[in-house]
Design a protein around this motif. Sequence first.
Motif, mmCIF file in Angstrom:
data_model
loop_
_atom_site.group_PDB
_atom_site.id
_atom_site.type_symbol
_atom_site.label_atom_id
_atom_site.label_comp_id
_atom_site.label_asym_id
_atom_site.label_seq_id
_atom_site.Cartn_x
_atom_site.Cartn_y
_atom_site.Cartn_z
ATOM 1 N N LYS A 1 0.830 -1.212 0.000
ATOM 2 C CA LYS A 1 0.000 0.000 0.000
ATOM 3 C C LYS A 1 0.869 1.268 0.000
ATOM 4 N N ILE A 2 1.900 1.287 0.840
ATOM 5 C CA ILE A 2 2.792 2.455 0.906
ATOM 6 C C ILE A 2 3.505 2.617 -0.446
ATOM 7 N N ALA A 3 3.922 1.484 -1.012
ATOM 8 C CA ALA A 3 4.616 1.537 -2.308
ATOM 9 C C ALA A 3 3.685 2.113 -3.373
ATOM 10 N N GLN A 4 2.430 1.708 -3.345
ATOM 11 C CA GLN A 4 1.472 2.220 -4.336
ATOM 12 C C GLN A 4 1.199 3.702 -4.119
ATOM 13 N N LEU A 5 1.133 4.116 -2.838
ATOM 14 C CA LEU A 5 0.890 5.537 -2.570
ATOM 15 C C LEU A 5 2.039 6.405 -3.076
ATOM 16 N N GLN B 1 1.115 6.883 -6.561
ATOM 17 C CA GLN B 1 -0.135 7.630 -6.745
ATOM 18 C C GLN B 1 -0.027 9.103 -6.344
ATOM 19 N N THR B 2 0.911 9.418 -5.423
ATOM 20 C CA THR B 2 1.119 10.823 -5.062
ATOM 21 C C THR B 2 2.001 11.524 -6.098
ATOM 22 N N GLY B 3 2.611 10.740 -6.967
ATOM 23 C CA GLY B 3 3.517 11.331 -7.952
ATOM 24 C C GLY B 3 4.947 11.417 -7.473
ATOM 25 N N LEU B 4 5.192 11.009 -6.213
ATOM 26 C CA LEU B 4 6.550 11.084 -5.663
ATOM 27 C C LEU B 4 7.495 10.098 -6.347
ATOM 28 N N TRP B 5 6.970 8.925 -6.760
ATOM 29 C CA TRP B 5 7.811 7.914 -7.393
ATOM 30 C C TRP B 5 7.205 7.505 -8.736
ATOM 31 N N PRO B 6 7.463 8.270 -9.779
ATOM 32 C CA PRO B 6 6.887 7.944 -11.087
ATOM 33 C C PRO B 6 7.556 6.711 -11.699
ATOM 34 N N LEU B 7 6.741 5.891 -12.339
ATOM 35 C CA LEU B 7 7.257 4.706 -13.026
ATOM 36 C C LEU B 7 7.489 5.072 -14.483
ATOM 37 N N TYR B 8 8.706 4.814 -14.972
ATOM 38 C CA TYR B 8 8.998 5.129 -16.369
ATOM 39 C C TYR B 8 10.087 4.218 -16.898
ATOM 40 N N ILE C 1 0.328 14.192 1.649
ATOM 41 C CA ILE C 1 0.107 13.999 3.088
ATOM 42 C C ILE C 1 -0.425 12.596 3.400
ATOM 43 N N GLU C 2 -1.200 12.015 2.469
ATOM 44 C CA GLU C 2 -1.752 10.660 2.660
ATOM 45 C C GLU C 2 -0.622 9.632 2.747
ATOM 46 N N PHE D 1 8.066 10.223 9.115
ATOM 47 C CA PHE D 1 7.707 11.603 8.761
ATOM 48 C C PHE D 1 6.990 12.329 9.903
ATOM 49 N N ARG D 2 6.965 11.716 11.111
ATOM 50 C CA ARG D 2 6.208 12.315 12.206
ATOM 51 C C ARG D 2 6.681 13.744 12.505
ATOM 52 N N ALA D 3 8.000 13.933 12.589
ATOM 53 C CA ALA D 3 8.532 15.270 12.880
ATOM 54 C C ALA D 3 8.264 16.211 11.707
ATOM 55 N N ALA D 4 8.444 15.700 10.498
ATOM 56 C CA ALA D 4 8.259 16.537 9.309
ATOM 57 C C ALA D 4 6.830 17.065 9.224
ATOM 58 N N LEU D 5 5.869 16.222 9.652
ATOM 59 C CA LEU D 5 4.467 16.625 9.537
ATOM 60 C C LEU D 5 4.148 17.827 10.417
ATOM 61 N N LYS D 6 4.985 18.066 11.456
ATOM 62 C CA LYS D 6 4.757 19.223 12.324
ATOM 63 C C LYS D 6 5.469 20.459 11.792
#
Lengths: 313, 100
Positions: free
Chosen positions: A221-225, A228-235, A261-262, A270-275
Amino acid sequence: MPVRLKDLPRKRYGMPGNAACPGCPETMGLRYVKMALGDDVVLVIPAGCSSVIQGIAPKSGINFPILNIVFAAGAAAAAGMKAAFEALGRGDVKVVVWAGDGGTGDIGFQALSGAAERNDDILYICVDNEAYMNTGIQRSSLTPPGAWTTTTWTGKREPKKNVPLIMIAHDVPYVATASVGYPQDFIEKLRTAAKIRGFKYIHLHAPCPIGWRFDPGLTPKIAQLAVQTGLWPLYEYNQGKFRVSPFSRMYRRPEKRVPVIEYLKLQGRFRAALKNPELVKMIEAEVERMWRWIDALEKSLNPAEEARRITGT
Amino acid sequence: MGVSGPPGVLVEDPRTPFHAPLSRPEPGSAGRTGTWRDSRPVIDESKCTRCLLCWLYCPEDTILRREDDMVYVDYEYCKGCGICANVCPVGAITMVPERG
Ligand SMILES: Cc1ncc(C[n+]2csc(CCOP(=O)(O)OP(=O)(O)O)c2C)c(N)n1
Ligand code: SF4
Ligand code: SF4
Ligand code: SF4
Ligand SMILES: [Mg+2]
């Protein structure tokens, strides 16, 4: 050709009872390599989790013949091994480097660049869990901004080194990104790479439940996100042609992307980063930066695809 | 001539002048990893559509396929990660806590 699950034989591809943590992306990836490439394959593994996953002699927990090698020599050792196979009349054996992000982007980088420049006939797979996991989660140059590691307590401040683009700049025959969240895409790319002579590079995104601090049941699920967020495009960059892979095509359009954020909120790293709104902005900017490169490459290296994109077909 | 190193099987290769420590792929290199589990995946065959997604994503290769593609679990080595239950599109797999 798309991969159909029913067509894959029933046999066991992995090696159960190994030392990997539950939910490990590296064991997932190794199974797909076996599904795609079959038995006439030798792995070259520089130090990392996959050295340890093999377990305790005389048994090995990875279902391939393996040469374990020092960090700095992964691609060089593979190039030498391939030459030896050819000399023995076994040029059909595929030599595959299976190296971590640390072993690829930092410590093994000169050997990787050298083998690419010589166009050695090997497949190099970087299994990218975005830190030095085997030694206890230290930052690598491929750790993304915002991520906690034991050496970036408040979140890394620098961007993620874009190794696949660096490999495209070597102008080798084949470069692709992949993800353990999309095994069929990865298997297809492995099969494509296996048919090409010369240097091939596949960068496999591999979310690690231990280092990224998420529930081990969520690895796919994390890998798919990430995709899906565009952070890791497949090409794929195949013999000079650049192409966004089918699973990533819709995320060219920013409005189709899942909010970053999802992805962040499921991971303890990312707990610290989220703050810290500044860091979240920096991560969001990473998505834009990534796609600016892709747009530019597609425009210059695949004009037909670009035309289809503009006309929306 | 032997080489010293980690314990392993000393293999004499007729083409080389030395013995080498060598491990061979075999299940259980880290023991019976089924004992790591705190919950076990249980498959409800009446719900299963044999889509094989659990088989595809299981990191341990402990989801096995029968001749008819019905799936079952190798509890000897399943580590209980829960991936199979999460990827099943019809909710046919439940993670049930292990006793003791
Ligand atoms: C030259 C050298 N420096 C440091 C180490 C210690 N070391 C072993 S594995 C490892 C981490 C590897 O990280 P990565 O390549 O990302 O693979 P991962 O463990 O994350 O799969 C380190 C630092 C080593 N073996 N050799
Ligand atoms: S630390 Fe991560 S990559 Fe390493 S064995 Fe554990 S789950 Fe796999
Ligand atoms: S719980 Fe994890 S290891 Fe066990 S069968 Fe399901 S996916 Fe495989
Ligand atoms: S994922 Fe669910 S429906 Fe698909 S084969 Fe497995 S148990 Fe059956
Ligand atoms: Mg790593």
